[in-house]
Design a protein around this motif. Structure first.
Motif, PDB file in Angstrom:
ATOM      1  N   ASN A   1       0.693  -1.186  -0.003  1.00 10.39           N
ATOM      2  CA  ASN A   1      -0.297  -0.120  -0.088  1.00 10.39           C
ATOM      3  C   ASN A   1       0.914   1.405   0.028  1.00 10.39           C
ATOM      4  O   ASN A   1       2.257   1.045  -0.116  1.00 10.39           O
ATOM      5  CB  ASN A   1      -0.968   0.178   1.172  1.00 10.39           C
ATOM      6  CG  ASN A   1      -0.418   0.148   2.381  1.00 10.39           C
ATOM      7  OD1 ASN A   1       0.735   0.427   2.482  1.00 10.39           O
ATOM      8  ND2 ASN A   1      -1.233  -0.561   3.446  1.00 10.39           N
ATOM      9  N   SER A   2       0.118   2.499   0.064  1.00 12.13           N
ATOM     10  CA  SER A   2       1.116   3.707  -0.009  1.00 12.13           C
ATOM     11  C   SER A   2       1.880   3.848   1.032  1.00 12.13           C
ATOM     12  O   SER A   2       3.021   4.622   1.146  1.00 12.13           O
ATOM     13  CB  SER A   2       0.090   4.817  -0.097  1.00 12.13           C
ATOM     14  OG  SER A   2      -0.688   4.844   1.045  1.00 12.13           O
ATOM     15  N   SER A   3       1.713   3.151   2.104  1.00  8.59           N
ATOM     16  CA  SER A   3       2.545   3.334   3.478  1.00  8.59           C
ATOM     17  C   SER A   3       3.793   2.294   3.359  1.00  8.59           C
ATOM     18  O   SER A   3       4.606   2.265   4.463  1.00  8.59           O
ATOM     19  CB  SER A   3       1.780   3.182   4.713  1.00  8.59           C
ATOM     20  OG  SER A   3       0.857   4.179   4.873  1.00  8.59           O
ATOM     21  N   GLY A   4       3.527   1.454   2.327  1.00 14.90           N
ATOM     22  CA  GLY A   4       4.652   0.484   2.284  1.00 14.90           C
ATOM     23  C   GLY A   4       4.371  -0.905   2.887  1.00 14.90           C
ATOM     24  O   GLY A   4       5.021  -1.877   2.804  1.00 14.90           O
ATOM     25  N   TYR A   5       3.183  -1.000   3.654  1.00 12.05           N
ATOM     26  CA  TYR A   5       2.801  -2.172   4.112  1.00 12.05           C
ATOM     27  C   TYR A   5       2.273  -3.378   3.258  1.00 12.05           C
ATOM     28  O   TYR A   5       1.806  -2.821   2.100  1.00 12.05           O
ATOM     29  CB  TYR A   5       1.477  -2.011   5.339  1.00 12.05           C
ATOM     30  CG  TYR A   5       1.917  -1.258   6.419  1.00 12.05           C
ATOM     31  CD1 TYR A   5       2.751  -1.810   7.368  1.00 12.05           C
ATOM     32  CD2 TYR A   5       1.693   0.261   6.480  1.00 12.05           C
ATOM     33  CE1 TYR A   5       3.037  -1.363   8.520  1.00 12.05           C
ATOM     34  CE2 TYR A   5       2.118   0.746   7.768  1.00 12.05           C
ATOM     35  CZ  TYR A   5       2.631   0.106   8.653  1.00 12.05           C
ATOM     36  OH  TYR A   5       2.869   0.759   9.875  1.00 12.05           O
ATOM     37  N   ARG A   6       2.733  -4.480   3.504  1.00 14.89           N
ATOM     38  CA  ARG A   6       2.080  -5.611   2.345  1.00 14.89           C
ATOM     39  C   ARG A   6       0.461  -5.653   2.381  1.00 14.89           C
ATOM     40  O   ARG A   6       0.122  -5.509   3.511  1.00 14.89           O
ATOM     41  CB  ARG A   6       2.553  -6.737   3.021  1.00 14.89           C
ATOM     42  CG  ARG A   6       4.161  -7.009   2.957  1.00 14.89           C
ATOM     43  CD  ARG A   6       4.604  -8.390   3.494  1.00 14.89           C
ATOM     44  NE  ARG A   6       6.088  -8.482   3.582  1.00 14.89           N
ATOM     45  CZ  ARG A   6       6.996  -7.973   4.399  1.00 14.89           C
ATOM     46  NH1 ARG A   6       6.404  -6.954   5.313  1.00 14.89           N
ATOM     47  NH2 ARG A   6       8.168  -8.274   4.111  1.00 14.89           N
ATOM     48  N   ASP A   7      -0.109  -6.114   1.589  1.00 11.38           N
ATOM     49  CA  ASP A   7      -1.450  -5.992   1.251  1.00 11.38           C
ATOM     50  C   ASP A   7      -1.896  -7.070   0.432  1.00 11.38           C
ATOM     51  O   ASP A   7      -1.815  -7.275  -0.684  1.00 11.38           O
ATOM     52  CB  ASP A   7      -1.883  -4.750   0.473  1.00 11.38           C
ATOM     53  CG  ASP A   7      -3.558  -4.496   0.291  1.00 11.38           C
ATOM     54  OD1 ASP A   7      -3.970  -5.196   1.125  1.00 11.38           O
ATOM     55  OD2 ASP A   7      -3.831  -3.846  -0.550  1.00 11.38           O
ATOM     56  N   TYR A   8      -2.159  -8.278   1.215  1.00 11.46           N
ATOM     57  CA  TYR A   8      -2.394  -9.405   0.896  1.00 11.46           C
ATOM     58  C   TYR A   8      -3.945  -9.602   0.278  1.00 11.46           C
ATOM     59  O   TYR A   8      -4.780  -9.006   0.890  1.00 11.46           O
ATOM     60  CB  TYR A   8      -2.161 -10.417   1.866  1.00 11.46           C
ATOM     61  CG  TYR A   8      -0.714 -10.800   2.167  1.00 11.46           C
ATOM     62  CD1 TYR A   8       0.083 -11.502   1.442  1.00 11.46           C
ATOM     63  CD2 TYR A   8      -0.255  -9.980   3.312  1.00 11.46           C
ATOM     64  CE1 TYR A   8       1.424 -11.931   2.166  1.00 11.46           C
ATOM     65  CE2 TYR A   8       1.208 -10.203   4.000  1.00 11.46           C
ATOM     66  CZ  TYR A   8       1.928 -11.079   3.099  1.00 11.46           C
ATOM     67  OH  TYR A   8       3.241 -11.190   3.257  1.00 11.46           O
ATOM     68  N   THR A   9      -4.153 -10.608  -0.452  1.00 14.22           N
ATOM     69  CA  THR A   9      -5.212 -10.676  -1.084  1.00 14.22           C
ATOM     70  C   THR A   9      -5.764 -12.321  -0.592  1.00 14.22           C
ATOM     71  O   THR A   9      -4.977 -12.778  -0.169  1.00 14.22           O
ATOM     72  CB  THR A   9      -5.423 -10.732  -2.664  1.00 14.22           C
ATOM     73  OG1 THR A   9      -4.593 -11.737  -3.187  1.00 14.22           O
ATOM     74  CG2 THR A   9      -5.113  -9.260  -3.126  1.00 14.22           C
ATOM     75  N   ALA A  10      -6.949 -12.654  -0.826  1.00 15.53           N
ATOM     76  CA  ALA A  10      -7.435 -13.849  -0.608  1.00 15.53           C
ATOM     77  C   ALA A  10      -6.557 -14.980  -1.487  1.00 15.53           C
ATOM     78  O   ALA A  10      -6.194 -15.922  -0.816  1.00 15.53           O
ATOM     79  CB  ALA A  10      -8.856 -14.086  -0.971  1.00 15.53           C
ATOM     80  N   THR A  11      -6.278 -14.383  -2.620  1.00 14.75           N
ATOM     81  CA  THR A  11      -5.588 -15.374  -3.532  1.00 14.75           C
ATOM     82  C   THR A  11      -4.012 -15.708  -2.975  1.00 14.75           C
ATOM     83  O   THR A  11      -3.280 -16.814  -2.882  1.00 14.75           O
ATOM     84  CB  THR A  11      -5.275 -14.752  -4.930  1.00 14.75           C
ATOM     85  OG1 THR A  11      -6.531 -14.663  -5.475  1.00 14.75           O
ATOM     86  CG2 THR A  11      -4.497 -15.658  -5.809  1.00 14.75           C
ATOM     87  N   ASP A  12      -3.362 -14.595  -2.426  1.00 17.96           N
ATOM     88  CA  ASP A  12      -2.173 -14.609  -1.837  1.00 17.96           C
ATOM     89  C   ASP A  12      -2.252 -15.588  -0.651  1.00 17.96           C
ATOM     90  O   ASP A  12      -1.265 -16.478  -0.457  1.00 17.96           O
ATOM     91  CB  ASP A  12      -1.480 -13.443  -1.104  1.00 17.96           C
ATOM     92  CG  ASP A  12      -1.437 -12.326  -2.252  1.00 17.96           C
ATOM     93  OD1 ASP A  12      -0.915 -12.693  -3.443  1.00 17.96           O
ATOM     94  OD2 ASP A  12      -1.659 -10.892  -2.107  1.00 17.96           O
ATOM     95  N   ALA A  13      -3.289 -15.674   0.398  1.00 20.22           N
ATOM     96  CA  ALA A  13      -3.437 -16.539   1.201  1.00 20.22           C
ATOM     97  C   ALA A  13      -3.651 -17.905   0.843  1.00 20.22           C
ATOM     98  O   ALA A  13      -2.998 -18.943   1.237  1.00 20.22           O
ATOM     99  CB  ALA A  13      -4.589 -16.286   2.110  1.00 20.22           C
ATOM    100  N   GLU A  14      -4.183 -18.192  -0.258  1.00 18.96           N
ATOM    101  CA  GLU A  14      -4.163 -19.509  -0.886  1.00 18.96           C
ATOM    102  C   GLU A  14      -2.813 -20.106  -1.475  1.00 18.96           C
ATOM    103  O   GLU A  14      -2.523 -21.045  -1.287  1.00 18.96           O
ATOM    104  CB  GLU A  14      -5.319 -19.528  -2.020  1.00 18.96           C
ATOM    105  CG  GLU A  14      -5.563 -21.120  -2.638  1.00 18.96           C
ATOM    106  CD  GLU A  14      -5.880 -21.968  -1.616  1.00 18.96           C
ATOM    107  OE1 GLU A  14      -5.301 -23.142  -1.645  1.00 18.96           O
ATOM    108  OE2 GLU A  14      -6.525 -21.776  -0.791  1.00 18.96           O
ATOM    109  N   VAL A  15      -2.216 -19.306  -1.959  1.00 20.34           N
ATOM    110  CA  VAL A  15      -0.981 -19.455  -2.648  1.00 20.34           C
ATOM    111  C   VAL A  15       0.057 -19.851  -1.389  1.00 20.34           C
ATOM    112  O   VAL A  15       0.903 -20.492  -1.463  1.00 20.34           O
ATOM    113  CB  VAL A  15      -0.089 -18.230  -3.290  1.00 20.34           C
ATOM    114  CG1 VAL A  15       1.297 -18.227  -3.542  1.00 20.34           C
ATOM    115  CG2 VAL A  15      -1.083 -18.244  -4.657  1.00 20.34           C
TER     116      VAL A  15
END
Length: 128
Positions: A31-45
Motif C-alpha cells: 500500500n502507499s505506506s509500504g505495508y504488505r497488502d495480501y489478497t485472498a489469492t495470496d493466502a491460498e498461495v
C-alpha cells in the motif's frame, strides 16, 4: 489484508510469509505506506507453498511449480509442460524417502515389540 490477518487465516507465521516473499514465492502488493497488502489469492498461495514445503520440495522447486498450480482457461501454462519431468523425478525421490522411512519404522516397531513387557528371554531368541 495485513500480514497478521493472513497469518491468522492460514496458520503460517508472519516470519514464514516474509521468507516466502524473500524467496520470490509470494508477491503481495504494497500500500502507499509500504505495508504488505495480501489478497485472498495470496493466502491460498501461501497455503500451497506450505503444503509443497511439507511434501519435501525445495523453495527453488516450488518457484518452478507454483505457476503450474493455477490453470488458465482450463489449460496449464506452457512452462508447466517443461516442469513435468522435474516433477516426476521429485515424485520418485519422495517415494524412495517414504519407502526408506517405512523400513525404518518397521525396524523400530520390531525392536519395541521384542522388548515388550511379558516376553521371556526364550521368546526373544536369546540364549542364556
Amino acid at each position: 489484508m495485513r500480514i497478521s490477518e493472513v497469518s491468522a487465516q492460514t496458520g503460517i507465521a508472519p516470519r514464514l510469509l516474509r521468507y516466502y516473499e524473500e524467496q520470490g514465492l509470494l508477491v503481495p502488493d504494497r500500500n502507499s505506506s509500504g505495508y504488505r497488502d495480501y489478497t485472498a489469492t495470496d493466502a491460498e498461495v501461501a497455503r500451497r507453498i506450505r503444503q509443497l514445503l511439507d511434501a519435501g520440495l525445495s523453495t527453488a522447486a516450488i518457484r518452478t511449480v507454483l505457476p503450474c498450480l493455477t490453470e488458465r482457461a482450463g489449460r496449464l501454462a506452457p512452462i508447466c509442460e517443461e516442469t513435468i519431468a522435474d516433477l516426476k523425478r521429485e515424485q520418485v525421490r519422495i517415494e524412495k524417502s517414504i519407502q526408506a522411512l517405512t523400513v525404518s519404522r518397521n525396524a523400530i516397531a520390531g525392536v519395541i515389540s521384542a522388548g515388550a513387557p511379558g516376553r521371556t528371554s526364550s521368546q526373544s531368541g536369546a540364549t542364556g
